[in-house]
Design an enzyme around this catalytic site. Structure first.
Site, short mmCIF file in Angstrom:
data_model
loop_
_atom_site.label_atom_id
_atom_site.label_comp_id
_atom_site.label_asym_id
_atom_site.label_seq_id
_atom_site.Cartn_x
_atom_site.Cartn_y
_atom_site.Cartn_z
N ARG A 1 -4.21 7.80 -4.27
CA ARG A 1 -5.44 7.06 -4.55
C ARG A 1 -5.45 5.71 -3.84
O ARG A 1 -6.49 5.24 -3.38
CB ARG A 1 -5.59 6.84 -6.05
CG ARG A 1 -6.04 8.04 -6.83
CD ARG A 1 -6.20 7.70 -8.30
NE ARG A 1 -4.92 7.45 -8.96
CZ ARG A 1 -4.78 6.81 -10.12
NH1 ARG A 1 -5.84 6.31 -10.73
NH2 ARG A 1 -3.60 6.66 -10.67
N ASP B 1 -10.56 7.12 -7.71
CA ASP B 1 -10.73 8.55 -7.53
C ASP B 1 -12.07 8.97 -8.13
O ASP B 1 -12.83 8.14 -8.65
CB ASP B 1 -9.56 9.35 -8.11
CG ASP B 1 -9.42 9.23 -9.63
OD1 ASP B 1 -10.39 8.83 -10.30
OD2 ASP B 1 -8.33 9.55 -10.14
N ASP C 1 -2.40 13.41 -12.29
CA ASP C 1 -3.64 13.02 -12.96
C ASP C 1 -4.44 14.27 -13.33
O ASP C 1 -4.29 15.32 -12.71
CB ASP C 1 -4.48 12.14 -12.05
CG ASP C 1 -3.85 10.78 -11.80
OD1 ASP C 1 -3.10 10.31 -12.68
OD2 ASP C 1 -4.10 10.20 -10.72
N TYR D 1 1.33 16.35 -0.47
CA TYR D 1 -0.01 16.54 -1.01
C TYR D 1 -1.00 16.89 0.09
O TYR D 1 -0.83 16.48 1.25
CB TYR D 1 -0.54 15.25 -1.67
CG TYR D 1 0.29 14.68 -2.78
CD1 TYR D 1 0.01 14.98 -4.10
CD2 TYR D 1 1.34 13.80 -2.51
CE1 TYR D 1 0.76 14.43 -5.14
CE2 TYR D 1 2.10 13.26 -3.54
CZ TYR D 1 1.80 13.57 -4.85
OH TYR D 1 2.55 13.02 -5.86
#
Length: 288
Positions: A173, A75, A33, A61
């Site tokens: 998310r 988000d 994203d 991550y």
């Protein structure tokens, strides 16, 4: 491999690499994203053929989850849709609820995602004002470690820093959203950085500025090295090399595929899978 900056789409990065490398044959191995940073695998010319395998690799991550606020996108890029006090939320409850999201889980992706619903991207339907329901998908969260739990002074929110290793298709998310829902305070992601795709990690990624300095030679990980990091390996004899370069099958050696086959000089020849008693090339990477 690019260390993607915030504020750019994955397609923006591809467009930049096309200009730097002077070729249209550029692709990426897994969307990030615009808000997210970190490892974005880029394939140039022949290496684009490896991207289909990269897309399915496990990902890692680091992220920050904010509790006490929900957003339309799950988000920080989306509008805040609800707030709730986090005064009663304890650290132990946060850790316990995150623990329920480890292992094989059925996860509902964010409604604002690139998943297609009846042929159209979910995020497009949401932006057009539609209510979108996406069915749950089975994903695997291999590891979900809490790095820190912070309560910013003067704010009725909690920020939770996490380190996640997961299967392809997992939405970080959604982890934030589901944690907030379980604690009944809402939650969303405020930061996301991809630290690894398979065995390819940030330590060998280049910034776009570094690639600009090296243009038009923008490849920072040769295809043979990328194949070594991404696949099990087999070294072919000279005769096997000749056969494989012309698309012929090899004898099986019992490696779970797909795997990379290299010649005696260390160049990658093909990506191979074993089936029907033969090892057959899925893609041939070395010219005949």
């Amino acid at each position: 491999m690019v260390d993607k900056p915030a504020g750019m789409t994955s397609h923006d990065v591809v467009a930049r690499i096309r200009r730097l490398a002077g070729t249209r044959r550029v692709g990426h191995g897994g969307t990030l994203d615009p808000m997210a940073t970190g490892v974005l695998i880029i394939g140039v010319n022949r290496a684009t053929r490896l991207l289909t395998y990269v897309i399915g690799a496990a990902k890692s991550y680091t992220a920050t989850i904010r509790l006490g606020e929900s957003t339309v996108t799950d988000d920080a890029e989306g509008e805040v849709t609800a707030t709730a006090s986090v005064a009663a939320v304890r650290d132990e409850a946060i850790r316990a609820q995150l623990g329920t999201q480890v292992g094989e889980i059925d996860q509902v992706p964010s409604a604002v995602s690139a998943i297609k619903i009846n042929g159209q991207r979910a995020y497009k339907r949401v932006r057009d004002g539609e209510a979108v329901e996406i069915p749950a998908r089975r994903v695997t969260v291999h590891r979900l470690d809490v790095l820190d739990i912070r309560r910013p002074e003067g704010r009725d929110v909690i920020d939770v820093d996490v380190d996640v290793s997961c299967s392809s298709g997992t939405y970080i998310r959604a982890i934030a959203r589901d944690l907030g829902a379980a604690l009944q305070v809402g939650g969303h992601l405020t930061a996301l950085r991809r630290t690894a795709v398979g065995e390819m990690t940030l330590d060998v990624a280049s910034t776009l500025e570094q690639l600009e300095e090296r243009a038009p030679e923008v490849v920072d990980l040769p295809m043979a090295e990328a194949a070594r990091r991404a696949f099990p390996q087999r070294v072919a004899t000279e005769e096997e090399t000749r056969v494989l370069r012309h698309g012929g099958p090899l004898a099986t050696v019992g490696i779970d595929g797909p795997y990379a086959v290299f010649d005696q000089a260390g160049e990658v020849l093909a990506i191979v899978s074993e089936r029907g008693g033969r090892a057959r090339a899925e893609i041939v990477l070395s010219p005949a």
